[in-house]
Design an enzyme around this catalytic site. Sequence first.
Site, short mmCIF file in Angstrom:
data_model
loop_
_atom_site.label_atom_id
_atom_site.label_comp_id
_atom_site.label_asym_id
_atom_site.label_seq_id
_atom_site.Cartn_x
_atom_site.Cartn_y
_atom_site.Cartn_z
N ARG A 24 0.90 -1.36 0.14
CA ARG A 24 0.05 0.02 0.01
C ARG A 24 0.78 1.52 0.05
NH1 ARG A 24 -1.06 3.09 4.06
NH2 ARG A 24 0.02 1.69 5.65
N ARG A 129 -14.64 -20.16 25.09
CA ARG A 129 -13.73 -19.89 23.85
C ARG A 129 -14.23 -18.73 23.12
NH1 ARG A 129 -14.86 -25.82 23.96
NH2 ARG A 129 -16.88 -25.68 22.83
N ARG A 130 -14.82 -17.91 23.74
CA ARG A 130 -15.45 -16.62 23.13
C ARG A 130 -14.81 -15.42 23.76
NH1 ARG A 130 -21.70 -17.74 22.60
NH2 ARG A 130 -21.55 -19.96 21.61
N CYS A 149 -3.81 -3.21 12.27
CA CYS A 149 -2.66 -4.39 11.73
C CYS A 149 -2.81 -5.46 12.89
CB CYS A 149 -1.38 -3.73 11.72
SG CYS A 149 -1.00 -2.40 10.64
N SER A 170 -0.97 -7.84 9.46
CA SER A 170 0.12 -7.04 8.69
C SER A 170 1.26 -6.92 9.46
CB SER A 170 -0.56 -5.89 8.18
OG SER A 170 0.64 -5.27 7.35
N ALA A 171 2.34 -7.43 9.39
CA ALA A 171 3.20 -7.35 10.57
C ALA A 171 4.76 -6.77 9.83
CB ALA A 171 3.59 -8.83 10.83
N ASP A 172 4.93 -5.45 10.24
CA ASP A 172 6.19 -4.68 9.92
C ASP A 172 7.17 -5.33 10.89
OD1 ASP A 172 8.30 -3.07 9.83
OD2 ASP A 172 7.15 -1.13 10.04
N ASN A 180 4.38 -4.55 19.31
CA ASN A 180 3.20 -5.54 19.37
C ASN A 180 3.60 -6.51 20.50
OD1 ASN A 180 3.13 -4.89 15.90
ND2 ASN A 180 1.89 -3.69 17.44
N ILE A 211 9.33 -7.61 5.87
CA ILE A 211 10.56 -6.56 5.78
C ILE A 211 10.63 -5.52 4.86
CG2 ILE A 211 13.02 -6.14 6.30
CD1 ILE A 211 13.07 -8.97 7.28
#
Length: 266
Positions: A24, A129-130, A149, A170-172, A180, A211
């Site tokens: 993006r 489990r909720r 993210c 989405s993992a920068d 995080n 990366i």
Amino acid sequence: MATDRQYEDLLRLVLDTGTAKGDRTGTGTRSIFGHQLRYDLSAGFPLITTKKVHLKSIVYELLWFLRGDSNVGWLREHGVTIWDEWADPQGELGPVYGVQWRSWPTPDGTHIDQISQVLQTLRTDPDSRRMIVSAWNVAELDRMALAPCHAFFQFYVADGKLSCQLYQRSADLFLGVPFNIASYALLTHMVAQQTELEPGEFIWTGGDCHIYDNHVEQVTEQLGREPYPFPRLELRPAPSLFDYRFEDVTVTDYRHHPAIKAPVAV
């Protein structure tokens, strides 16, 4: 204490095997899809050591999420600027993480406090489990300055221990993920303390693990460093999950390599 290398191994995996992809921001990435890291919170606080991570920003951001806030004003008052690039001139970000956590809008005009609901369930039905909190509100994505993210997380209780699993779509890996991991590990400690449980595991699950092309030099430098053992977290009790202050969080024995600067992809 054992030295943890999971994060650094993931960086190396993406550098060595990642697929070149557009994104993006127009920056370009190397990417893999689907990876998991598991941290035993009794073995140390997972604050990455191969570069200095700014703990103050992590703690204040988490407290800001728990306030249900959508304006960077409170963060700026405390010297934290990590959200400034996405804020409008009035400091607004739209209905981002904290808003969804604390006041998810319903069709009838009311709001759901997901965090309070999870706390109540942990106290009354810990085998549920909720026990999930979601920031991914499809109906409001277009109004958010940045789509979530770290999209949703789930709690799990076994043998008197509280574990948390995060799904990060989405993992920068260089800039974002160290924040995080530490943020959700801290949240797990806080929730465990409030529900009279012991911290168990924090499990990080990444979707698009990438990366950025303009972080490759920095990642290579980081991978040339030897990790140190994780530090320890000391958390002073608070009346409720929403009453913690920055001063209640102390990280001891944080031995780390120097910080490494890199541009943020906006």
